[in-house]
Every structure is written in C-alpha cells, then in structure tokens.
Design an enzyme around this catalytic site. Sequence first.
Site, PDB file in Angstrom:
ATOM      1  N   HIS A  61      16.329  13.204-110.886  1.00 40.60           N
ATOM      2  CA  HIS A  61      15.433  12.796-111.958  1.00 40.60           C
ATOM      3  C   HIS A  61      14.575  13.966-112.417  1.00 40.60           C
ATOM      4  O   HIS A  61      14.259  14.100-113.597  1.00 40.60           O
ATOM      5  CB  HIS A  61      14.547  11.633-111.507  1.00 40.60           C
ATOM      6  N   GLY A 102      16.626   6.459-107.934  1.00 42.05           N
ATOM      7  CA  GLY A 102      16.566   7.913-107.865  1.00 42.05           C
ATOM      8  C   GLY A 102      16.090   8.359-106.498  1.00 42.05           C
ATOM      9  O   GLY A 102      15.320   7.690-105.835  1.00 42.05           O
ATOM     10  N   CYS A 103      16.539   9.545-106.051  1.00 44.48           N
ATOM     11  CA  CYS A 103      16.108  10.051-104.750  1.00 44.48           C
ATOM     12  C   CYS A 103      14.708  10.635-104.863  1.00 44.48           C
ATOM     13  O   CYS A 103      14.138  10.753-105.937  1.00 44.48           O
ATOM     14  CB  CYS A 103      17.086  11.104-104.247  1.00 44.48           C
ATOM     15  N   ALA A 104      14.130  11.014-103.733  1.00 39.48           N
ATOM     16  CA  ALA A 104      12.807  11.618-103.636  1.00 39.48           C
ATOM     17  C   ALA A 104      11.760  10.714-104.299  1.00 39.48           C
ATOM     18  O   ALA A 104      11.608   9.568-103.928  1.00 39.48           O
ATOM     19  CB  ALA A 104      12.794  13.023-104.241  1.00 39.48           C
ATOM     20  N   GLN A 105      11.026  11.218-105.308  1.00 38.70           N
ATOM     21  CA  GLN A 105       9.892  10.488-105.858  1.00 38.70           C
ATOM     22  C   GLN A 105      10.220   9.721-107.130  1.00 38.70           C
ATOM     23  O   GLN A 105       9.345   9.435-107.933  1.00 38.70           O
ATOM     24  CB  GLN A 105       8.756  11.484-106.152  1.00 38.70           C
TER      25      GLN A 105
END
Length: 293
Positions: free
Chosen positions: A185, A114-117
């Site tokens: 997400h 998943g991107c970011a966190q």
Amino acid sequence: MDLSEFTIRPDPANPKLTERVSGLDQDGRPVEASVTVERPLTLYLNGQEIVTMMTIADYPDYLAVGYLLNQNMLKRDDRITGIDYDEEIDTVVVRTERATNYEQKLKKKTLTSGCAQGTAFGDVMETFESVRLNPDARLKTSWIYALSKKINLTPSLYLEAGAIHGCVLCQDDRPLVYMEDVGRHNAVDKVAGYMHLHDVPAHDKIFYTTGRLTSEMVIKTVQMGIPILISRSGFTAWGVELGRQANLTMVGRAKGKRFLALAGTDRLDFDADPAAVGDEGGRHQRKGSRDED
C-alpha cells in the site's frame, strides 16, 4: 538492459535503504546478508496527526500525498501549500490552503488486507463508485510480457535484500515510475503522490504490482483513475468483484508466458504467441508467485 525508460526506479545502492547483518546459513557457516531497513514515518495533515507508517522513507513527500489522496483526506482540487519532511524526527507534514479536521473520520478507520499498517476508511467507496475508467484503453499481451521482463530484470531492493513490494506506473510496454516499500500500500501511495504532484494523466496508464490483487489494491488503482492492473500474484474474490464493478482490467499471475485475466477482458489484444515467450529465471521469481504454482 536499457533503464532510460524509467523516470524513477529503485536505488539498491542507497546505503540508507539496506544494512548488512551477520548470521549463519543452513550449514552453520558464518554469512552476511543485506536486509531492508524500515523506519516509522508519522504523517500530519496541517496540524493534525493522521497515521504512523512503517516505510523505507525514500520518497516521503510522494507517500504522504498519495496516502492522503487514497484515504479521501486530500481532494484532487486541494491546493498544497507545503510538504515538510524532518528526517531526524521521522515526520512529514502536508499543508493545504483548505482547513481540515478529520477527527471523526480517524475514529472510523478499519483494518484491511494490506500488510503492515494498511488501513481504509469507511467512506473510500464514495470516490470509488464515482470513478469512470477509460473504456477505450487497450492492453496488448505483448506489453504484459515486455513489462514483466523489464521490471523483473531492473536492479531493485527486492533483488538486493528482499522483504519488499514493488509497484510500477507504466504506459504501453514502458515502465515509467517504479516504487518499492515494505508495504505494498505504501508503494501504491508513492505512485499516486507522484502522479498528483506532477499532473500525470491516468487514463492511458497501466499499474503493475508484485503484490496480491486485493480489494485495497483495486480500490486504490480505481481511485487513481488507472484502467489496467497487472500483478505477478493472485486475486481475492472481493478484489475481482470490485474490479468488475469498476470495469477495471485485472491481470494476475503474470510470470513467464502465463497470465490470468478475470476482469475487464474486453480491453485485451492477443498479439503475442505465448510459445515464443521464455520462462523466468529462478532468481527473479518472487516467493509469493512460486507458492501459487
């Protein structure tokens, strides 16, 4: 376009979600553009800090509950006694009747695709492997075309400013709950939180996403109990493997008259003629989808 089908849909006019920023275009001319605003949101479960996420923070209560559910930190039968959001300090606290302590679990977290966190914990597969998706759910190809058109034409932050992912809870050919966020997400978790807090059944629903069909996306869809997953984008091999294991119907690259089904194909009813479906306009083609053509 009739927007009455949506219970929740994007609000691109919300001044908290975008900013106007000045710059130059390709010819060196001064321009102004709308850009999506992201901000940190720190999530607490009872007295314990769990994670800090980058989000547009439009539905912090749904995001918080959905995140905890999808990480198996909140059980389906847990009684939530309160959800407190403080915009000034970018904090949301979920309180439960059951005492919780996830210190050891937090130490085991691993980064996902998943991107970011985006994160997943080592024991999420416990819930995944125990879910039995509705084998009698159906997906008409006419619904795929109708949903793609309705969702792509809906006013959204993507059309206003870009740099955003969208996820939509649907039933048959009707989009119901449309969430956006800087991380896909986060958008998934908002839908999960909405479903949990409003007791929305999952067995007859369809999950539509603008993001890739990765392992994370498949795991979260299965955890929510939704039997059908549709995406404008493509697949990862592990995502397909997990989808087949869970008997999840997976339809990707759904844009215009085209789509590709790689798992759960027995649920498909081919009731529409692709030749009668028009192509998408360029404005509604997301970059990720165009790159895969």
